[in-house]
Design an enzyme around this catalytic site. Sequence first.
Site, PDB file in Angstrom:
ATOM      1  N   HIS A  75      -3.396  -5.313   0.456  1.00 53.67           N
ATOM      2  CA  HIS A  75      -2.784  -5.721   1.647  1.00 53.67           C
ATOM      3  C   HIS A  75      -2.932  -7.276   1.818  1.00 53.67           C
ATOM      4  O   HIS A  75      -4.079  -7.941   2.341  1.00 53.67           O
ATOM      5  CB  HIS A  75      -3.586  -5.198   2.888  1.00 53.67           C
ATOM      6  CG  HIS A  75      -3.438  -3.816   3.221  1.00 53.67           C
ATOM      7  ND1 HIS A  75      -2.302  -3.264   3.916  1.00 53.67           N
ATOM      8  CD2 HIS A  75      -3.797  -2.743   2.780  1.00 53.67           C
ATOM      9  CE1 HIS A  75      -2.328  -1.989   4.022  1.00 53.67           C
ATOM     10  NE2 HIS A  75      -3.372  -1.729   3.236  1.00 53.67           N
ATOM     11  N   GLU A  86      -1.396  -9.265   3.369  1.00 54.95           N
ATOM     12  CA  GLU A  86      -1.361  -9.929   4.698  1.00 54.95           C
ATOM     13  C   GLU A  86      -2.616 -10.432   5.338  1.00 54.95           C
ATOM     14  O   GLU A  86      -2.625 -11.313   6.129  1.00 54.95           O
ATOM     15  CB  GLU A  86      -0.496  -9.057   5.405  1.00 54.95           C
ATOM     16  CG  GLU A  86      -0.864  -7.757   6.135  1.00 54.95           C
ATOM     17  CD  GLU A  86      -0.738  -6.681   4.842  1.00 54.95           C
ATOM     18  OE1 GLU A  86      -0.536  -6.875   3.993  1.00 54.95           O
ATOM     19  OE2 GLU A  86      -1.222  -5.394   5.354  1.00 54.95           O
ATOM     20  N   CYS A 111       0.644  -1.418  -0.125  1.00 55.77           N
ATOM     21  CA  CYS A 111      -0.135   0.089   0.085  1.00 55.77           C
ATOM     22  C   CYS A 111       1.018   1.283   0.093  1.00 55.77           C
ATOM     23  O   CYS A 111       1.354   1.648  -1.067  1.00 55.77           O
ATOM     24  CB  CYS A 111      -0.863  -0.057   1.175  1.00 55.77           C
ATOM     25  SG  CYS A 111      -2.313   1.000   0.924  1.00 55.77           S
TER      26      CYS A 111
END
Length: 620
Positions: free
Chosen positions: A540, A542, A413
Amino acid sequence: MNDLPVWQLVSAQMKYILVTGGVISGIGKGIIASSIGTILKSSGLRVTAIKIDPYINIDAGTFSPYEHGEVFVLADGGEVDLDLGNYERFLDINLFQDNNITTGKIYQHVINKERQGDYLGKTVQVVPHITDAIQDWVVKQAKVPVDADGDEPQVCVIELGGTIGDIEGMPFVEAFRQFQFRVTRENFCNIHVSLVPQQPGSTGEQKTKPTQNSVRELRGLGLSPDLVVCRSVTQLEQCVREKISMFCHVGPEQVLCVHDVSSLYRVPLMLEEQGVVRYFKHRLHLPIEESPRRLLVRWKEMADRYDRLLKKCSIALVGKYIKLSDSYASVIKALEHAALSINHKLDLKCIDSEDLETTTERDDPVKYHEAWQKLCSVDGILVPGGFGVRGSEGKIMAISWARKMKKPYLGICLGMQLAVVEFARSELGWTDANSTEFDANTKHPVVIDMPEHNPGKMGGTMRLGKRRTVFKTKDSILRKLYNNKDSIEERHRHRYEVKVDVVPHLEKKGFRFVGHDVEGNRMEIVELEDHPYFVGVQFHPEFTSRPMHPSPPYLGLLLATAGKMTAYLQRGCRLSPRYGPPSLPAAPISPSLPLVPTLPCQQLKIFDALVAFKPEAGLA
Ligand code: GLN
């Protein structure tokens, strides 16, 4: 919300497990709740989870990461407490924003109903209106499918944030006191997670008084624990177990111990060893076998492998919230998952990006040189998401270093946006290039506001949640890592984006935008040519990383860092058979759970929580 009375909404089969906490927060209640869910899921049940945060905020969207750690983003765009991330990772499920209940949401719901005249002129009160709303919400949300198969869950684990006795938590405790009678005893039980403090060192006596007091408080509020889970530094001594059993009015088999262990992967195994499945089977009349051991084999294999790791992979996490590691909880977990999948121990170096800046060199040369020494010594670099100008120049310097020194780099990001800024400054000669987030008047705005950005308004105003990214080209490294898919879906949380007009200028110099949104207007993935791994993603990844399914961009970073990328690609993007989880069935779990001393990041340790504990933070 559905406005039917609760008794009409209650599903006959749904089993509710309420997890409460005593003494202090931050001792791993969320991990224990997730582990209970994992064990039941391993027994063949469909499990969902609800996290209750008794604060007044509507959601976690406006929190500073320093307050509560990272803001976890769900597929539906919900900005929620990071504990929801634990449930998604442990249970491999996808939750919704309504799976995170806050006092703010409940009051907003009740006040909206009052404004619509739904209460027919009655006085609207905490009991019964707020407590009813809480119960209705739980019953409705528990039924929402969270698994890929789309079937209704059978068990709902509900974690009540904070500790018993907190003022904000009272309406929730009262709601569950009523709830146990509405759904009946065989469908509801309570696990109370408490602390058994102990002086550091092996001879320190284990103290039961805080647990006794918190269970007494819980009982005083009308809830009786079915299991008391004791967090302790070392294994609970038998006499301590018996004492807790006697003073807390539970059988000795209802007192469980979760002591500090080398990795979180051990917690489900440790609870299962202590007969949790047998207990729930009888207490909640669950249609399951007593032994889910074979199904927990993967967890056992992961935990053992984690403890045996010898080779290290050093990654620098260059951010501005590094003083609280929870601020980057999912990023660190995703790095851990990726490292474990290639049998490497993650050697994480957190660097405060401000320390890399020349102003720090002037004011505090030691800090400055230490930060640069750390950065120079690592094998790979990651710049995570972030907001605000502070530390952004330091991040740009780290990115520049990674690019020029050909160190594997992953920008998430803001980490991607700043990679664009860095490249435009150094390779296009636009020395004042910047994001308008940091310099509204720059002559070269390469990252700009998105139309969704709603200045002046906070909460839910960003581009949030799951969005599709389409790969533009076949020769993208990330496309290969995503198994050559034409498009992928990942979660977003941003207000700014790469300006489309600058893309051709950057691409001419080998800075390729290989993935964009479905309309083709938003740049989602950037990759640098002639570099071992220089990747930026606007999303994102993750948030969707799982212990057994590492996120591809993170896996790429670790593969490149460990020098294994070429072999991985040659094998057709498959991990070596020596790596990764074995296929089931495998050997049964051995009863011993060896304790291995400290490892970073993923260990379950109580002492940090005790050191960080400030009595006045008890309501948080
Ligand atoms: N601050 C940047 C934006 O709003 C990046 C956000 C992030 O990294 N999550 O676009």
